[in-house]
Design a protein around this motif. Structure first.
Motif, PDB file in Angstrom:
ATOM      1  N   LEU A  95     108.147 140.071 -51.139  1.00 25.72           N
ATOM      2  CA  LEU A  95     107.193 139.247 -51.884  1.00 25.72           C
ATOM      3  C   LEU A  95     107.410 137.774 -51.568  1.00 25.72           C
ATOM      4  CD1 LEU A  95     104.938 139.025 -53.962  1.00 25.72           C
ATOM      5  CD2 LEU A  95     106.690 138.990 -55.768  1.00 25.72           C
ATOM      6  N   THR A  96     108.664 137.345 -51.572  1.00 25.16           N
ATOM      7  CA  THR A  96     108.981 135.951 -51.266  1.00 25.16           C
ATOM      8  C   THR A  96     108.594 135.611 -49.830  1.00 25.16           C
ATOM      9  OG1 THR A  96     110.845 136.031 -52.800  1.00 25.16           O
ATOM     10  CG2 THR A  96     110.816 134.236 -51.193  1.00 25.16           C
ATOM     11  N   ARG A  97     108.865 136.536 -48.910  1.00 23.04           N
ATOM     12  CA  ARG A  97     108.527 136.312 -47.494  1.00 23.04           C
ATOM     13  C   ARG A  97     107.016 136.208 -47.317  1.00 23.04           C
ATOM     14  NH1 ARG A  97     110.939 140.318 -45.859  1.00 23.04           N
ATOM     15  NH2 ARG A  97     112.938 139.355 -45.316  1.00 23.04           N
ATOM     16  N   SER A  98     106.273 137.064 -48.002  1.00 24.23           N
ATOM     17  CA  SER A  98     104.814 137.035 -47.903  1.00 24.23           C
ATOM     18  C   SER A  98     104.243 135.727 -48.460  1.00 24.23           C
ATOM     19  CB  SER A  98     104.220 138.227 -48.669  1.00 24.23           C
ATOM     20  OG  SER A  98     102.819 138.190 -48.643  1.00 24.23           O
ATOM     21  N   LEU A  99     104.793 135.283 -49.603  1.00 16.62           N
ATOM     22  CA  LEU A  99     104.330 134.035 -50.206  1.00 16.62           C
ATOM     23  C   LEU A  99     104.630 132.852 -49.295  1.00 16.62           C
ATOM     24  CD1 LEU A  99     103.135 132.544 -52.621  1.00 16.62           C
ATOM     25  CD2 LEU A  99     105.430 132.477 -53.630  1.00 16.62           C
ATOM     26  N   LYS A 100     105.816 132.865 -48.691  1.00 14.86           N
ATOM     27  CA  LYS A 100     106.194 131.789 -47.784  1.00 14.86           C
ATOM     28  C   LYS A 100     105.234 131.719 -46.604  1.00 14.86           C
ATOM     29  CE  LYS A 100     109.983 130.140 -44.849  1.00 14.86           C
ATOM     30  NZ  LYS A 100     111.376 130.412 -44.370  1.00 14.86           N
TER      31      LYS A 100
END
Length: 279
Positions: free
Chosen positions: A4-9
């Motif tokens: 999720l964090t990677r996708s948001l980044k």
């Protein structure tokens, strides 16, 4: 970093990249091109791929210096040791890690090598840079330079990594320049490219659902069903050729079956790219 964090980044970076590129395009003024440069640009825009002789971009003296740098790389004792180790082990390419063991890279073998060879001069080459900037519609930046020494394959019947059809993920346009320091044909690893599969090309519609900033590895059946055979070209050419291609378009590397292949490689990206320079 979780998914999720990677996708948001990635989403944030994509927005920031578009903002920066919009600003860069608005302030960019097309460089006046010669008639020869205009022809190269037109073919690159139409097909996503073009080949030119080194004489278009370099003087004889410059080319001789580049060849001397390549000779130094190939004949270096470390390079020859690694080459011998590869053939002695005979291991299958790609086993154990995501590593193209069939390519010896100059920067991997000698961290200072690229600092002492003239290949970096291509970054601001008077012939190439204006064409590439015009293709992007803004100033571009070089984020990768290296020498590739592609060895004879141990695995001729299997496509490994870049030997399979794919498109690169670094942007909507990804210009790579390959300088041939050896003759390249179908038996020595000639790249294949599907004309018009670059962004905005005549064959790009089949790739419209691919997410931005992601790679794509289709099956051969997808290629057969969507693209005319006449649009699949093979980058066969003699030593002293420069190939320019947009690798967001579908392409695949060949296999060195009989002869080894020696290339200089540069990658140009848009100014908004978050990719860092790797030399």
């Amino acid at each position: 970093m979780n998914n999720l964090t990677r996708s948001l980044k990635r989403k944030v970076q994509s927005v920031l990249r578009d903002v920066k590129n919009t600003s860069s395009r608005l302030t960019y003024k097309d460089v006046k091109l010669t008639e020869k440069q205009q022809k190269v640009l037109a073919e690159l825009k139409q097909n996503g791929f073009v080949m030119i002789p080194v004489e278009d971009a370099f003087t004889t003296a410059q080319w001789d210096r580049y060849c001397a740098g390549i000779d130094g790389f190939v004949n270096d004792s470390v390079t020859q040791t690694k080459r011998a180790e590869y053939h002695a082990i005979g291991k299958t390419e790609g086993d154990g890690s995501f590593s193209k063991t069939f390519i010896l890279r100059g920067a991997d073998l000698n961290k200072d090598f690229l600092k002492t060879t003239p290949l970096s001069e291509l970054k601001q080459n008077d012939f190439l840079k204006p064409v590439i900037d015009n293709y992007y519609g803004q100033a571009s930046k070089v984020i990768y330079i290296d020498y590739w020494y592609t060895l004879k394959t141990h695995n001729p019947n299997q496509d490994v990594y870049s030997q399979a059809w794919h498109c690169d993920p670094e942007g909507d346009k990804i210009v790579k320049v390959f300088v041939y320091f050896s003759d390249v044909d179908e038996r020595s690893g000639a790249l294949q490219y599907i004309k018009g599969t670059h962004h905005g090309g005549k064959n790009a519609a089949a790739l419209k659902d691919i997410r931005r900033n992601t790679s794509f590895y289709p099956e051969q059946s997808f290629v057969d069903a969507n693209f005319p055979k006449d649009d699949i070209i093979q980058a066969k050419a003699p030593k002293g050729t420069i190939m320019i291609c947009d690798t967001r378009g579908l392409h695949r590397g060949g296999k060195c079956l009989d002869n080894e292949r020696i290339l200089g490689v540069l990658e140009y990206l848009d100014m908004g790219s978050f990719a860092h320079e790797v030399m």
